[in-house]
Scaffold this active site. Structure first.
Site, short mmCIF file in Angstrom:
data_model
loop_
_atom_site.label_atom_id
_atom_site.label_comp_id
_atom_site.label_asym_id
_atom_site.label_seq_id
_atom_site.Cartn_x
_atom_site.Cartn_y
_atom_site.Cartn_z
N ASP A 70 -9.87 39.64 40.67
CA ASP A 70 -11.02 40.60 40.28
C ASP A 70 -12.18 40.55 41.12
O ASP A 70 -12.80 41.48 41.07
CB ASP A 70 -11.36 40.38 38.78
CG ASP A 70 -10.44 40.72 37.95
OD1 ASP A 70 -9.42 41.30 37.93
OD2 ASP A 70 -10.36 39.69 36.80
N ASP A 77 -12.36 38.85 35.24
CA ASP A 77 -12.42 37.15 34.87
C ASP A 77 -11.73 36.26 36.01
O ASP A 77 -11.69 35.02 36.27
CB ASP A 77 -11.83 36.71 33.68
CG ASP A 77 -10.40 36.94 33.37
OD1 ASP A 77 -10.04 37.91 34.14
OD2 ASP A 77 -9.81 35.90 32.97
N ASP A 91 -10.75 44.67 33.73
CA ASP A 91 -9.49 43.98 34.07
C ASP A 91 -8.85 43.86 32.85
O ASP A 91 -9.62 43.44 31.91
CB ASP A 91 -9.69 42.77 34.78
CG ASP A 91 -8.63 41.98 34.77
OD1 ASP A 91 -7.45 42.30 35.42
OD2 ASP A 91 -8.65 40.75 34.27
#
Length: 397
Positions: A297, A293, A89
């Site tokens: 996600d 995080d 990400d």
């Protein structure tokens, strides 16, 4: 959660026990020599295999902890060692999640300071990282404002709407302003947006008042200092595919992907899109590590073979992740990959040595070369040595 090699070694040890007993019986049957039969009976594979393998894994988990990496089991060490694809990400993972205002572009009859002041006036009511960046920038430029708007409404994942000086005022994403609110996007506006994105803006915030675009605020979220070097080291350590997923625009994502020398990226993705992409990679036969995080996600983290979160991740991401980097430094992923590879190398080496040594002892005892006391001594002594060597540091060797 045990690794596949660990379970395989234990199952092999269990399966070999009947053969050891049968071998003992056969030796006695053909030789009528109790000493030779005992020499075979006193040696088997269970002790060394069932001690050395778990000790190797537990030692690696302890060593990972010393490197500020928390691992939930040997299975994930094995999976990371074999993984060929890692997916990141962007925001908060490759970047610091500390955005700042890069540029304020007024449009029409509005001036720069007025756009920034109005934007701060609206954004201060719903603090998040981008809103805080806008408010902080206005404050640093001493652009103080009075409450000149009505009640402020927050539209989740889109933006803010209110009435400012008797006119509807909105601030938010491209989708919210141009598609949901139907603000006109001219060719000049399209060109301006492309230029701002090519300058490296992570995201663009649009302000519209009275049905017309008033200004655009370019937001930049800087990359972590170690991000570029980490990507290079991950490629050197065995990852063949390094991919970035982000909700940012195509131009912003492309800029960062090129800066980090990332193999591939997807821009403008939603949480479910990230999960679908990870599933697609797995269906293609890749072993996938996902690093994220945020709450958005978590679907992708759940789908990956190994999920990694950072110290500053959301509570649900840390709870869900198989591995947590307690230092929030991306360099620890490289260390974890190296540690995992070294562990698998040690387990395979121990496996070969244990099987070879004990098979040799059984044959030597069977043919009367060594007595039972000697084969027993060597067997138990080697088990002790394998156990001790399995607890030594992997990274320092």
């Amino acid at each position: 959660l045990k690794s596949g090699l660990e379970s395989k070694a234990e199952h092999l040890a269990d399966r070999l026990v009947p053969y050891t007993l049968a071998g003992t019986g056969l030796v006695y049957l053909f030789t009528r020599n109790v000493t030779k039969a005992l020499a075979v009976l006193m040696v088997d594979f269970s002790c060394a295999l069932k001690l050395a393998m778990p000790i190797s894994v537990l030692s690696a988990i302890r060593e990972a902890s010393a490197e500020k990496i928390t691992v939930k089991g040997g299975r994930f060490l094995e999976a990371v060692a074999e993984a060929d694809t890692i997916v990141f990400d962007k925001t908060g993972t490759l970047t610091n999640a500390q955005p700042f205002v890069q540029k304020v572009t007024p449009i029409g009859n509005y001036i720069r300071d007025e756009v920034l002041r109005i934007a701060a006036c609206l954004e201060e009511h719903f603090p998040h990282s981008v809103a805080n960046a806008i408010v902080k920038q206005a404050s640093s430029e001493h652009l103080h404002h009075e409450e000149e708007h009505a009640e402020v409404k927050y539209i989740i994942a889109h933006g803010i709407a209110t009435v400012y000086r008797d006119q509807r005022a909105i601030i938010g994403s491209d989708h919210f302003v141009f598609e949901d609110e139907h603000i006109t996007k001219t060719e000049e506006t399209e060109t301006l947006i492309n230029n701002l994105q090519s300058e490296g803006a992570s995201s663009l915030i649009f302000l519209a008042i009275g049905g017309e675009l008033a200004g655009i605020i370019s937001i930049y979220d800087p990359l972590k200092q170690e991000a570029k070097e980490t990507i290079q080291n991950l490629r050197s350590s065995g990852f063949k595919n390094i991919i970035m997923l982000t909700g940012d625009s195509e131009n912003a994502a492309k800029h960062i992907a090129e800066e980090l020398n990332i193999d591939g990226y997807l821009a403008g993705v939603l949480p479910e899109d990230k999960a679908d992409y990870v599933k697609k990679l797995k269906d293609e036969g890749h072993i996938v590590v996902m690093v994220g995080d945020g709450v958005n996600d978590t679907p992708a983290l759940s789908c990956a073979d190994v999920s990694i979160s950072l110290q500053d991740s959301s509570d649900i991401a840390r709870e869900l992740a198989d591995v947590t980097l307690t230092s929030s430094s991306l360099e620890e992923i490289v260390v974890f990959k190296q540690l995992s590879a070294l562990l698998m190398k040690r387990i395979k080496s121990n496996y070969r040595k244990i099987v070879t040594l004990n098979t040799g002892l059984i044959l030597l005892g069977m043919f009367g070369v060594l007595p039972a006391s000697t084969t027993s001594l060597i067997h138990n002594g080697s088990t002790f040595i394998f156990a001790i060597s399995s607890s030594t540091s992997l990274l320092e060797n």
